[in-house]
Motif scaffolding. Structure first.
Motif: not given
Length: 948
Positions: A725-738, A740-754
């Motif tokens: 699960a962590s690998s998937c969330f981190k890849e999603a986070l990298r994609i949003y960062q790449q 430049g969609s900083g807003l949507w980083c909140a979604d995988p960050l919340c998933a990582l937190a959970e």
């Protein structure tokens, strides 16, 4: 004496030394060519009469004739011929000895090129390869490469390598002498020097390395003759242009790879400034410099010399502004290598007028280009393009496209700019060609041709950008016509930018073409130019403007600028209403409905989407219908938990399958996967989500790649695979960062937190949520704010901060009620129930959990129901032990059926409760109650909550 020299072999050597063919000697001695061939092959001996004729024909002194005849007849040993004076060009009885000038010793180490050296070694050792040409533009490192190869090659002693530089040779008439000088060979007598040279080479194992041959191509026939008549000689030639002969094997030398180029640059910098220390913050500038010069070693070395007076970033900027920075005053460099301009001047002067004009016009291209584009835009025929390729000025890529080195493009652009009429005409041709391409693509991006056209536009993206930039430049200068051109092109490209995740780029270009002020990360009000609200001073296509505004709104939505998106979409809708443009109005209304949903305006959102759907049906736009069904279905299911959304998604999916569309189909599959996830069908959820992910990857759609990965990670977390699960969330986070969609980083960050919370990693979860909150709060995205608030409340509960948990969860519940985010509301209610139980407020806890359970039941969320049952079981531990055990047993049976184990963090409390209940009931009653609970259906377990 060497035993291997037979009379036949001696005869052949003597004949060749006299520059006689076998036919010529046979005529002189009046015998057949075949008879002479057999004598030279030692298959027969000449008769006494024939031997006399041979003595005369071979210039044997008269007093030596008797001895020669007896040797020829085999009566004397061939050793007797040793006393004959040899001919000037060849000692017939001694093996040839070759002396040559030493290979120049390199002054600096060679960086990289291991692969090239290995390939050269393989070619030279191939018996089929006799003439090898290293081609490449000036400064690419051909000479340095062959010198290194020669040094290694001579250690093997198979062919002796001889290095010959032709840089200072100005005439083809001097080629023979230059080779002879390098071999330290002296011509004698009146025999043709070329013939003497070839005879000298005939018996030698040599590798002739001929450097800088491009200006002597008229003398290439000599090289052909050498490999024809000197079978043990191989030639390795460096030239900016191919030799273009049959025997040639071409070896293209290209720029250094980025890692190699960076190493060379750092080495060169240290030679200029020996106290230079390479730091991490230097690497970005060095990498950009190396890319700018295409890894050309000479350009890298010239750029590095400026470190004495310029910073790395300044060198980077200067290269982009002025080619002349790539120069040096070093005295030991040849004049032609003291600047890149001098290097290119040398190549330019070797071109015909047609080739010079063609390469000037080709400078309008960015990246690579097709043959068709070269013909239409630059007037470069296939023959001219082929000639420029052979001269290493144009490269042909592996996929059949063409490109210019960036530095050469800058140099050629200066020549184009010197002819203003030609420059303008070429730029206009370039713009029109790529506008036509964008128009063709735009109509194909909503059906079965998507993948092909995505790839084609991606290949042409640099050229499309160049066309946009040129048209915008005219717009900035006040040219109304070019402003319209810019708007037309960016409007045609909006779907490409949207689907491929070029959100920032698309917004930037669309804003400029619409003459809007730059957008800020957080937008409360949109500053519009008078052109959007008043009469426009120049002729403009309002329909195009409406489409551009709709595209700008769509991309701002994905960047989280929802207020701006709403404003742009409303303006697009207003224009379309005034024009009676139903298609454009439907597009704008869909974006408005999409935007309002993120802002929590549920009823308005639904109304706009329904209006858009009706318009799409009226105009018969099947892709628009499917897109609208997707939005309606997604929001009904994802936010409202309304099962009616599933039917809409399936209807949209059927349309998309028929159209052959992949982009929207991938989106729909992700939503169907989320529905399956919510209902507890994790196998089906993974199937749908992985299908959606595969399509998004194939298309290059980053937004839905990240969305699919986040939800795949959620399934894995529920199944207990926290690492996956962590690998998937981190890849999603990298994609949003790449993207430049900083807003949507909140979604995988919340998933990582959970995911961290589930494992008890609370401090890590706190850091994740801090970052998620920073992303969500800069936007007016109501759902993301609700999401972050929920997980902050959940974390506070596990950290023991019950007051903080109450505040955060009550805020989350209020937001979720207002925006009708049913799944978020349900889990917040149940979690707040757990908090109230921890505070001893069990009646309040039961009410909250009851409401949450009712919502989960409406949504058919089996895992949500299970979580609520477990909270009710905890509440019953101190009140009704038997009911508590039954509820725990029922919940455990549901988890087992789902394949959703209890999160690690909840297991200690769970074990404590079970131990307490065993003690209260005794083992027999506990086991019986547990079995009764396991046998219950979900409905029976829920009904069991009500006291009988």
């Amino acid at each position: 004496m060497h035993a291997e020299i037979s009379f036949g072999r001696w005869l052949e050597k003597r004949r060749k030394a006299l520059d006689l063919t076998r036919e010529e000697l046979a005529n002189k001695i009046s015998c057949s060519t075949s008879a002479l061939r057999k004598i030279e092959a030692d298959e027969r001996r000449p008769s006494k009469q024939l031997a006399k004729l041979l003595a005369n024909a071979l210039d044997i002194p008269a007093d030596e004739h008797p001895k020669f005849i007896r040797v020829a007849r085999g009566e004397f040993s061939i050793e007797r011929l040793k006393s004959f004076p040899p001919l000037p060009t060849l000692n017939l009885l001694q093996p040839p000895q070759t002396f040559s000038k030493p290979i120049p010793i390199p002054l600096t180490p060679l960086v990289g090129r291991e692969a090239e050296l290995a390939s050269l070694h393989q070619l030279v050792n191939d018996s089929q390869c006799r003439l090898i040409t290293l081609t490449g533009p000036g400064g690419i490192g051909k000479t340095r490469l062959v010198i290194e190869f020669a040094i290694h090659h001579n250690k093997e002693h198979k062919h002796h390598a001889v290095f010959i530089s032709f840089a200072s040779i100005s005439s083809t008439s001097l080629i023979v002498q230059a080779i002879a000088d390098a071999l330290e060979f002296t011509f004698q007598g009146s025999v043709d020097p070329k013939r003497q040279l070839i005879n000298h080479l005939r018996e030698n194992n040599l590798l002739l390395i001929l450097d800088n041959f491009e200006h002597l191509l008229d003398g290439v026939n000599l090289l052909v003759e050498i490999i024809q008549f000197a079978p043990k000689v191989k030639i390795l030639c460096t030239s900016r242009e191919q030799l273009n002969v049959q025997a040639e094997w071409v070896f293209n030398v290209r720029g250094l790879s980025l890692p190699e180029a960076e190493i060379l640059f750092a080495d060169c910098v240290r030679r200029v400034q020996n106290d230079f220390v390479l730091k991490d913050d230097h690497r970005l500038s060095i990498a950009h410099i190396c890319r700018l010069v295409d890894g050309i070693p000479l350009a890298i070395e010239l750029a590095a010399t400026w470190i004495r007076i310029l910073s790395l970033s300044e060198i980077d900027q200067e290269i982009q502004r002025n080619l002349d920075i790539l120069s040096t005053d070093r005295r030991d460099l040849p004049e032609g290598h003291r600047s890149m301009r001098a290097v290119f001047d040398h190549s330019w002067n070797l071109l015909t007028k047609e080739e010079q004009q063609a390469i000037s016009c080709l400078s309008v291209f960015r990246g690579s280009f097709t043959l068709e584009a070269a013909k239409q835009i630059a007037g470069a025929s296939l023959n001219i393009l082929s000639s420029l390729v052979s001269k290493s000025l144009v490269q042909r890529t592996k996929v059949g496209r063409y490109s210019l080195h960036e530095l050469l493009r800058q140099y050629s652009a200066l020549h184009l700019q010197s002819d203003s009429a030609l420059s303008v005409a070429t730029q206009q041709q370039h713009y029109q060609f790529y506008l036509t391409l964008a128009q063709s693509a735009n109509s194909q991006l909503k059906g079965s041709g998507q993948l092909k056209w995505f790839d084609r536009l991606e290949q042409e993206h640099d050229n499309l950008r160049a066309a946009v930039e040129w048209s915008l430049m005219g717009s900035e200068k006040g040219t109304g016509e070019q402003r319209d051109w810019a708007l037309e092109l960016v409007t045609e490209l909006r779907w490409f930018w949207y689907m491929r995740g070029y959100f920032h780029e698309g917004c930037d270009y669309l804003s400029k073409a619409l003459d809007l002020k730059p957008l800020q990360p957080k937008i409360d009000r949109v500053s519009l130019s008078p052109a959007l609200t008043e009469d426009i001073g120049h002729q403009v296509n309002l329909e195009t403007r409406a489409r551009a505004l709709e595209g700008l709104a769509s991309m701002n939505n994905l960047l989280g600028n929802h207020s701006a998106a709403y404003t742009f979409a409303e303006q697009s809708a207003e224009i379309c209403r005034n024009l009676g443009d139903k298609q454009g109005l439907a597009d704008a209304l869909l974006v408005i409905g999409h935007t309002l949903r993120w802002q929590g305006e549920v009823n308005q959102s639904h109304s706009r989407l329904e209006e858009a759907l009706a318009l799409y049906r009226e105009v018969g736009d099947q892709w628009g219908i499917a897109r609208c069904l997707f939005r309606l279905g997604k929001y009904l299911m994802d936010f409202g938990g309304d099962i009616a959304g599933h039917a809409l998604l399936e209807e949209g999916s059927a349309i998309l399958e028929k159209l052959g569309d992949k982009f929207l189909l991938g989106n729909v599959l992700v939503s169907l996967g989320i529905i399956a996830l919510s209902s507890g069908d994790y196998t089906h959820a993974l199937t749908q989500l992985n299908r959606g992910l595969a399509i998004a990857r194939a298309i290059g759609d980053p937004y839905h790649m990240a969305d699919a990965l986040t939800n795949i990670g959620c399934v894995l977390r529920i199944q207990g695979d926290y690492t996956g699960a962590s690998s998937c969330f981190k890849e999603a986070l990298r994609i949003y960062q790449q993207v430049g969609s900083g807003l949507w980083c909140a979604d995988p960050l919340c998933a990582l937190a959970e995911n961290d919370i589930a494992q008890g990693n609370l401090s890590t979860a706190r850091l994740r949520l801090r970052d998620a909150s920073a992303s969500a709060e800069i936007s007016d995205n109501r759902w993301l704010q609700t999401l972050v608030g929920y997980f902050q409340g959940l974390l506070a509960f596990y950290e023991g901060d019950m007051d903080g948990a109450v505040t955060l969860l009550e805020t989350t519940i209020a937001r979720a009620r207002e925006s009708q985010y049913k799944p978020d509301l349900a889990r917040a209610l149940v979690t707040l129930g757990r908090v109230m139980h921890a505070l001893g407020r069990n009646a309040r806890a039961a009410n909250l959990c009851g409401e949450g359970l009712g919502l989960f039941r409406e949504m058919n969320s089996k895992l949500g129901i299970t979580t609520a049952l477990e909270v009710f079981a905890e509440l019953a531990v101190s009140e009704n032990a038997t009911r508590a055990v039954r509820l725990f047993g029922a919940a455990q049976a549901i988890r087992a059926a789902l394949g959703a184990p209890l999160p690690s963090i909840d297991r200690p409390a769970y074990k404590h409760n079970i131990k307490t209940l065993r003690t209260q009931l005794g083992e027999i009653d506990f086991v019986n109650a547990w079995a009764e609970g396991e046998a219950m259906s979900i409905e029976q377990a829920i009904n069991g909550l009500t006291p009988q």
